[in-house]
Motif scaffolding. Structure first.
Motif, short mmCIF file in Angstrom:
data_model
loop_
_atom_site.label_atom_id
_atom_site.label_comp_id
_atom_site.label_asym_id
_atom_site.label_seq_id
_atom_site.Cartn_x
_atom_site.Cartn_y
_atom_site.Cartn_z
N GLU A 1 17.69 -29.81 -15.22
CA GLU A 1 17.48 -28.53 -15.92
C GLU A 1 18.62 -28.23 -16.89
O GLU A 1 18.40 -27.60 -17.92
N THR A 2 19.83 -28.66 -16.56
CA THR A 2 20.98 -28.46 -17.45
C THR A 2 21.74 -29.78 -17.56
O THR A 2 21.52 -30.72 -16.78
N THR A 3 22.66 -29.81 -18.52
CA THR A 3 23.45 -31.04 -18.71
C THR A 3 24.56 -31.17 -17.67
O THR A 3 25.22 -32.21 -17.62
N ARG A 4 24.75 -30.15 -16.85
CA ARG A 4 25.80 -30.20 -15.83
C ARG A 4 25.21 -30.37 -14.45
O ARG A 4 25.65 -29.75 -13.47
N CYS A 5 24.22 -31.24 -14.34
CA CYS A 5 23.59 -31.52 -13.05
C CYS A 5 23.87 -32.95 -12.62
O CYS A 5 24.07 -33.84 -13.46
N VAL A 6 23.87 -33.16 -11.32
CA VAL A 6 23.96 -34.51 -10.75
C VAL A 6 22.97 -34.59 -9.58
O VAL A 6 22.54 -33.57 -9.04
N ARG A 7 22.62 -35.81 -9.23
CA ARG A 7 21.83 -36.02 -8.01
C ARG A 7 22.77 -36.54 -6.92
O ARG A 7 23.63 -37.37 -7.18
N LEU B 1 17.06 -37.56 -2.18
CA LEU B 1 17.82 -37.18 -3.38
C LEU B 1 17.68 -35.68 -3.59
O LEU B 1 16.60 -35.12 -3.41
N ARG B 2 18.75 -35.03 -4.00
CA ARG B 2 18.66 -33.62 -4.36
C ARG B 2 19.50 -33.38 -5.61
O ARG B 2 20.59 -33.95 -5.78
N VAL B 3 18.97 -32.55 -6.49
CA VAL B 3 19.67 -32.20 -7.72
C VAL B 3 20.62 -31.04 -7.45
O VAL B 3 20.23 -30.05 -6.82
N SER B 4 21.86 -31.16 -7.91
CA SER B 4 22.86 -30.11 -7.66
C SER B 4 23.55 -29.75 -8.97
O SER B 4 23.71 -30.58 -9.87
N ASN B 5 23.95 -28.49 -9.05
CA ASN B 5 24.74 -28.02 -10.19
C ASN B 5 26.18 -28.49 -9.99
O ASN B 5 26.85 -28.08 -9.04
N PHE B 6 26.66 -29.33 -10.90
CA PHE B 6 27.96 -29.95 -10.71
C PHE B 6 29.10 -28.93 -10.80
O PHE B 6 30.19 -29.18 -10.28
N ASP B 7 28.87 -27.80 -11.44
CA ASP B 7 29.92 -26.81 -11.59
C ASP B 7 30.12 -25.97 -10.33
O ASP B 7 31.09 -25.22 -10.23
N LYS B 8 29.21 -26.11 -9.38
CA LYS B 8 29.36 -25.39 -8.12
C LYS B 8 30.16 -26.24 -7.14
O LYS B 8 30.36 -27.42 -7.34
N ARG B 9 30.57 -25.60 -6.06
CA ARG B 9 31.35 -26.32 -5.05
C ARG B 9 30.44 -27.30 -4.32
O ARG B 9 29.43 -26.90 -3.74
#
Length: 604
Positions: free
Chosen positions: A11-17, A34-42
Motif C-alpha cells: 500500500e505504501t513504499t515503506r512496507c515490508v513482508r 507472510l504478513r505485510v507490515s509498516n516498516f516505520d512502526k515498531r
C-alpha cells in the motif's frame, strides 16, 4: 523461485513482508505465513543472512497454501532456526520479496540495509556441517580466545600488536610460552572461512549493519565476538612469529570481519566507507546478478546516493553510471585505479572497472595502501559528462606527451636500445659519431635528467621506487646502503632490474619529450600521456585516429611530473611572461578558471 500470486501489492513504499515460520519437529515439512507490515512502526523480527546455493532438487515451502520452491541450503537454514513450540518471525529476502516484480525488487533492495539494521538479530547461516569440521573450528576459536586474546598484554611484550607485519626476534620463546593451536585445528578454521558465505556480495552489508549477529554452522553456534577475537589473535601470532603457518586463507577471508568491526568501533572518517573504497574491497565477490556488486553496498557507504537501484537497467549501464557519478561527485579520478584493460569485458567501456573480476591493476599497487604522495593535476577537479549511451565519458586535461619506446624485455636493462628504436637504428649495429651524439646515455656519469636535474644514479634510485621510500620495495634498496654503492653503470642496471621486479610486469617508458616513466604492461608506442584534471597521476590513453576518441590504458608514473610540474609547463606555454617560481596558484585550481587551455578527451 517464489510464486507471483502469493504476493499482494504494498500500500505504501515503506512496507515490508515478514515471514512467520511455524513450529515443527525435525522431519516436519516447512510452513509459514507472510504478513505485510509498516516498516516505520515498531517491529520485532530476525533477519537471515545466507547463500542461495544450488537450485537443483529444490524443497517445497508451504506459505499460505502456496508451494514455494526454495533451495536446499535455505531449507536447511529454516529447519535449523525453526522452534518446536512457537513460531519465529523472520525476514528472508527470497521469500519476503516478490522477485518477479522488478519495481518491488528494486525498492526493497533500496531498503535492504535498513531491514538488516532494524532486525533484533541477524542469523548468519554458513551451511550444513557435512565434514564435521564445526566442532574442531569451534574448539580452535575458544583456544585462541583463551590462550592468546586473554593474554594479549603478555604477547605485547614481544611485539607491537598494532604494528604492520612486525616479526619478533623471540619467535621460539613465544611458541614455547603460549599454547598455540595445532595444525589440524588451524586447518579446521581455514575450512570455516572457505565457506562461500564469506565470499558473497550481499553478506558484507548484512554483516556490517547488524546490531546483533550470530554464526550458525550445522548444529554449532559461534558468537561473532569470539570469532573476531580469534582472528585478531591469529593475526598477532603471524606478526609475532613470522610463521607462514598462520598466514592462510583465514586471514584473507577473516580480515574483512576484523577491519569491519574495527572501523565501526573506531570511526576514522568517512573516506573509509566511500563508494570507491568499499567497492574496490568487494570486487569479485559472488552473486548471480552483477548489478548486486553495486547495489549491495548502497546502504553502508557514505555516498550511497550515487547508486540508483534499478533492475531494469543492464549491468553494464549500472557499472558505467556509478563510475561516472563517483567521478562527478568526488572530483577525482581515483576510480581509474580499478580499471584493468588487459582483463576488461569487451562490452564495458575502457574507463569503467569490471568489478566482477577480483584482479586489480598492479601499476602503482605499492602506493595504493599508502597515502599516495602524487598530485600531478594539483588541486584541480574532474568535470565529467556521461553520454546517453553510457559508453563514453568526457574529461578535460592536457595532451602532454606520447610514448615512443618501452623497455619490455625482461632481461634488458640498457636504455640505449630504446633510443635506437626511435631513430630506426638496428639493435646490433655500431653507432657512428653523429648518432652517438644524438643519443642520451642514461647510464653515463655525465647523464643529467633535465626535468629534475638529477644524475643517473639519483634519477634511477627514485624512478625504481616511484619516488617512495625504497624500504617499501626491497630492504636492500635503502638510502644508506645505496649511498655507499659506487655510482656505476652496473649498479644503475640493478636498480632498473629491481624496479621491473616490483612493478609486476610494468614497463619503463621513454617519451617524445625525453621523459622517463613507468607505464602499464599493455601500453605501446603511440599511446599518449594525458594530465587529466582531478587525476593524481598521469593517464595513458590510446588514440583512435578514425574518430578522434580515446581508450583508457591505465595509470602511469612520470618522473619529475607528479606534483603539478606539467601544469606549470602548460601555463608557461600559454603565458610566456609567467614566472615559474610562483606555484601558489596550484592550490586554488578547484576554485576558479584554469590559467592554461585544456583539451576535451572523449574516452570510450
Amino acid at each position: 523461485m517464489a510464486q507471483v500470486d502469493l504476493y499482494d501489492a504494498f500500500e505504501t513504499t515503506r512496507c515490508v513482508r515478514l515471514f512467520e515460520l511455524l513450529p515443527g519437529k525435525r522431519g516436519d515439512a516447512l510452513q509459514g505465513h507472510l504478513r505485510v507490515s509498516n516498516f516505520d512502526k515498531r517491529l520485532y523480527y530476525e533477519a537471515v543472512s545466507y547463500v542461495w546455493g544450488s537450485e537443483t532438487d529444490p524443497v517445497d515451502l508451504n506459505c499460505d497454501g502456496h508451494q514455494v520452491k526454495i533451495t536446499q541450503n535455505l531449507a536447511a537454514a529454516l529447519r535449523r532456526f525453526r522452534r518446536e513450540d512457537s513460531a519465529r518471525t523472520l525476514w528472508v529476502d527470497s521469500v519476503c520479496i516478490n522477485q518477479a516484480n522488478l519495481q518491488e525488487r528494486s525498492h526493497q533492495v533500496h531498503m535492504m540495509s535498513d531491514i538488516y539494521r532494524k532486525a533484533s538479530c541477524v542469523l548468519i547461516w554458513l551451511g550444513e556441517d557435512e565434514e564435521n569440521d564445526a566442532s574442531d573450528a569451534f574448539a580452535c576459536v575458544r583456544q585462541l580466545v583463551t590462550n592468546i586474546w586473554s593474554r594479549k598484554e603478555d604477547l605485547a611484550r614481544y611485539v607491537d600488536l598494532n604494528g604492520f607485519m612486525v616479526t619478533s626476534k623471540n619467535a621460539d620463546e613465544i611458541k614455547a610460552k603460549f599454547k598455540l593451536p595445532s595444525t589440524d585445528a588451524i586447518k579446521s578454521l581455514d575450512r570455516l572461512f572457505a565457506i562461500s558465505w564469506f565470499d558473497r556480495a550481499w553478506t558484507f552489508q548484512e554483516y556490517y549493519v547488524a546490531r546483533e549477529k550470530t554464526f550458525f554452522w550445522g548444529l554449532h553456534l559461534f558468537l561473532v565476538e569470539d570469532v573476531v577475537k580469534a582472528l585478531r589473535s591469529l593475526l598477532w601470532l603471524h606478526r609475532s612469529t613470522g610463521d607462514k603457518f598462520f598466514d592462510l586463507h583465514i586471514l584473507n577471508k577473516g580480515s574483512q570481519i576484523i577491519s569491519d568491526e574495527k572501523s565501526k568501533s573506531f570511526r576514522t572518517g568517512e573516506e573509509r566507507r566511500d563508494f570507491f573504497t568499499i567497492i574496490s574491497r568487494r570486487r569479485g565477490t559472488s552473486c548471480k546478478d552483477p548489478r548486486d556488486l553495486v547495489y549491495s553496498i548502497k546502504g553502508i557507504i557514505t555516498n550511497g546516493s550515487l547508486i540508483e537501484v534499478d533492475y531494469s537497467q543492464p549491468w553494464r549501464e549500472t557499472f558505467a553510471a556509478s563510475t561516472a557519478r563517483y567521478i562527478s561527485s568526488s572530483g577525482n579520478l581515483d576510480i581509474f585505479r580499478d580499471v584493468c584493460p588487459g582483463e576488461q569485458h569487451a562490452m564495458l567501456p575502457s574507463w569503467v572497472p569490471d568489478w566482477r573480476a577480483k584482479v586489480r591493476s598492479p601499476l602503482l599497487r605499492m602506493t595504493v595502501s599508502l597515502a599516495r604522495p602524487y598530485h600531478c593535476s594539483a588541486s584541480s577537479k574532474a568535470m565529467s559528462r556521461l553520454s546517453s549511451s553510457y559508453m563514453e565519458i568526457r574529461l578535460h586535461g592536457i595532451l602532454w606527451d606520447s610514448i615512443i619506446a618501452m623497455n619490455n624485455q625482461e632481461t634488458e636493462t640498457d636504455m640505449i636500445w630504446m633510443q635506437k628504436k626511435i631513430l630506426n637504428i638496428p639493435r646490433d649495429r655500431t653507432l657512428d659519431f653523429q648518432e652517438q651524439q644524438e643519443l642520451v646515455n642514461f647510464c653515463s656519469k655525465d647523464f643529467v635528467y633535465l626535468p629534475t636535474s638529477e644524475d643517473a644514479f639519483e634519477c634511477y634510485t627514485r624512478l625504481a621506487c616511484l619516488d617512495l621510500d625504497p624500504l617499501l620495495f626491497d630492504r636492500r634498496l635503502n638510502r644508506q646502503s645505496m649511498s655507499k654503492e659506487p655510482k656505476t653503470e652496473g649498479y644503475i642496471h640493478s636498480l632498473i632490474k629491481s624496479q621491473k621486479q616490483y612493478m609486476h610486469g610494468q614497463n619503463l617508458a621513454f617519451t617524445k619529450y625525453r621523459r622517463l616513466g613507468v607505464v602499464p604492461g599493455w601500453a605501446r608506442p603511440g599511446d599518449v600521456v594525458a594530465i587529466l584534471m582531478g587525476g593524481e597521476v598521469p593517464i595513458i590513453l590510446r588514440p583512435d585516429l578514425s574518430d578522434g576518441k580515446y581508450t583508457l590504458i591505465g595509470e602511469s608514473y612520470m618522473h619529475g611530473f607528479m606534483d603539478g610540474e606539467a601544469l606549470v609547463e602548460a601555463r608557461k606555454q600559454s603565458d610566456p611572461s609567467y614566472d615559474t617560481n610562483d606555484t601558489s596558484w596550484l592550490e586554488d585550481l578547484h576554485e576558479g578558471q584554469l590559467p592554461f587551455p585544456t583539451t576535451e578527451f572523449i574516452i570510450k
